[in-house]
Design an enzyme around this catalytic site. Structure first.
Site, PDB file in Angstrom:
ATOM      1  N   LYS A 169      52.432 -46.258  15.613  1.00 34.57           N
ATOM      2  CA  LYS A 169      51.321 -45.147  16.168  1.00 34.57           C
ATOM      3  C   LYS A 169      51.747 -45.100  17.848  1.00 34.57           C
ATOM      4  O   LYS A 169      51.762 -46.082  18.335  1.00 34.57           O
ATOM      5  CB  LYS A 169      49.914 -45.752  15.925  1.00 34.57           C
ATOM      6  CG  LYS A 169      48.984 -44.372  16.003  1.00 34.57           C
ATOM      7  CD  LYS A 169      47.693 -45.012  15.597  1.00 34.57           C
ATOM      8  CE  LYS A 169      46.633 -43.785  15.715  1.00 34.57           C
ATOM      9  NZ  LYS A 169      45.031 -44.549  15.601  1.00 34.57           N
TER      10      LYS A 169
HETATM   11  O1  G3P Z   1      41.156 -41.928  14.629  1.00 27.90           O
HETATM   12  C1  G3P Z   1      40.885 -41.653  15.843  1.00 27.90           C
HETATM   13  C2  G3P Z   1      39.728 -42.381  16.106  1.00 27.90           C
HETATM   14  O2  G3P Z   1      39.788 -43.824  15.931  1.00 27.90           O
HETATM   15  C3  G3P Z   1      39.070 -41.979  17.378  1.00 27.90           C
HETATM   16  O3  G3P Z   1      37.724 -41.701  16.755  1.00 27.90           O
HETATM   17  O4  G3P Z   1      35.336 -41.497  16.933  1.00 27.90           O
HETATM   18  O5  G3P Z   1      36.546 -42.594  18.911  1.00 27.90           O
HETATM   19  O6  G3P Z   1      36.501 -40.211  18.469  1.00 27.90           O
HETATM   20  P1  G3P Z   1      36.568 -41.661  17.878  1.00 27.90           P
END
Ligand code: G3P
Length: 217
Positions: free
Chosen positions: A87
């Site tokens: 990633k």
């Molecule tokens: O997949 C990306 C993720 O980990 C971010 O999610 O909820 O922190 O915006 P969030």
């Protein structure tokens, strides 16, 4: 549509795997820290533990932000397990590293994608997955789902095989809307996946079936 779970929590990964619908796992440094997994060796061991639970792809994120560092870290991550997808952040060196890894047959997930232009670059660099963060766009009053539609249109126009991995999915409706718009993959929390199950008429109907069965037996 592939379902990935977005967590480094092994119990939640096991629960989703046991449901039989899990196609992979995404993690990031914040999710690792949330589980108290710190230090390079522990993080690498944790990726292997995740790979041993699921059958599908496991995204493992580099920390370096320069090309040489990304190549060094990404190669070490890819060597950990065949299920690892490297990633990389959506910055210029990330795109260069994406091309480097793709040319070597190592799969890449380009992360922190917030625009159609970034997604176009990721596809041109040969990314296996592109991760538009829909929840974080919603957070700033921008339509995250619209980005999924734009990327779908652009990729279909040119036949790009990069898979649209809808990320920063926060809830069940995000999953359903991403499925309608043709995202190839979604990654979200266990709660969003389990939310798909719920319907009061299912519970009422089941209770009625069981009650009627008991009357005759
Ligand atoms: O997949 C990306 C993720 O980990 C971010 O999610 O909820 O922190 O915006 P969030």
């Amino acid at each position: 549509m592939k379902f990935f779970i977005d967590t480094a929590n092994l119990e939640q990964i096991k629960e989703a795997q046991a449901l039989g619908v899990l196609d992979g796992v995404t993690t990031n440094p914040s999710l690792m820290a949330k589980e108290g997994i710190t230090g390079k060796d522990n993080i690498l061991k944790h990726y292997v533990a995740i790979c041993n639970i699921v059958n599908g792809d496991v995204s493992a994120e580099v920390i370096a932000t320069d090309f040489d560092g990304m190549v060094r870290e990404g190669e070490a991550l890819a060597d950990l397990h065949p299920q690892i997808v490297v990633k990389l952040p959506m910055i210029a060196d990330g795109i260069k590293a994406c091309k480097y890894f793709t040319d070597k047959g190592i799969r890449v997930n380009m992360t922190l994608v917030f625009s159609a232009g970034q997604a176009l670059l990721a596809a041109k660099a040969g990314a296996t997955y592109v991760s538009p963060f829909i929840g974080r766009l919603d957070d700033i009053s921008t339509d995250g789902l619209n980005l999924i539609s734009e990327i779908r249109l652009i990729y279909d126009n040119y036949g790009y095989e990069t898979e649209i991995l809808a990320a920063s999915v926060r809830h069940t409706m995000h999953i359903i809307d991403c499925a309608k718009l043709g995202a190839d993959v979604m990654t979200g929390p266990l709660s969003a996946i389990m939310g798909l199950l719920k319907h009061p008429l299912t519970d009422i109907g089941l209770a009625q079936f069981l009650a009627d069965y008991k009357k005759g037996n």
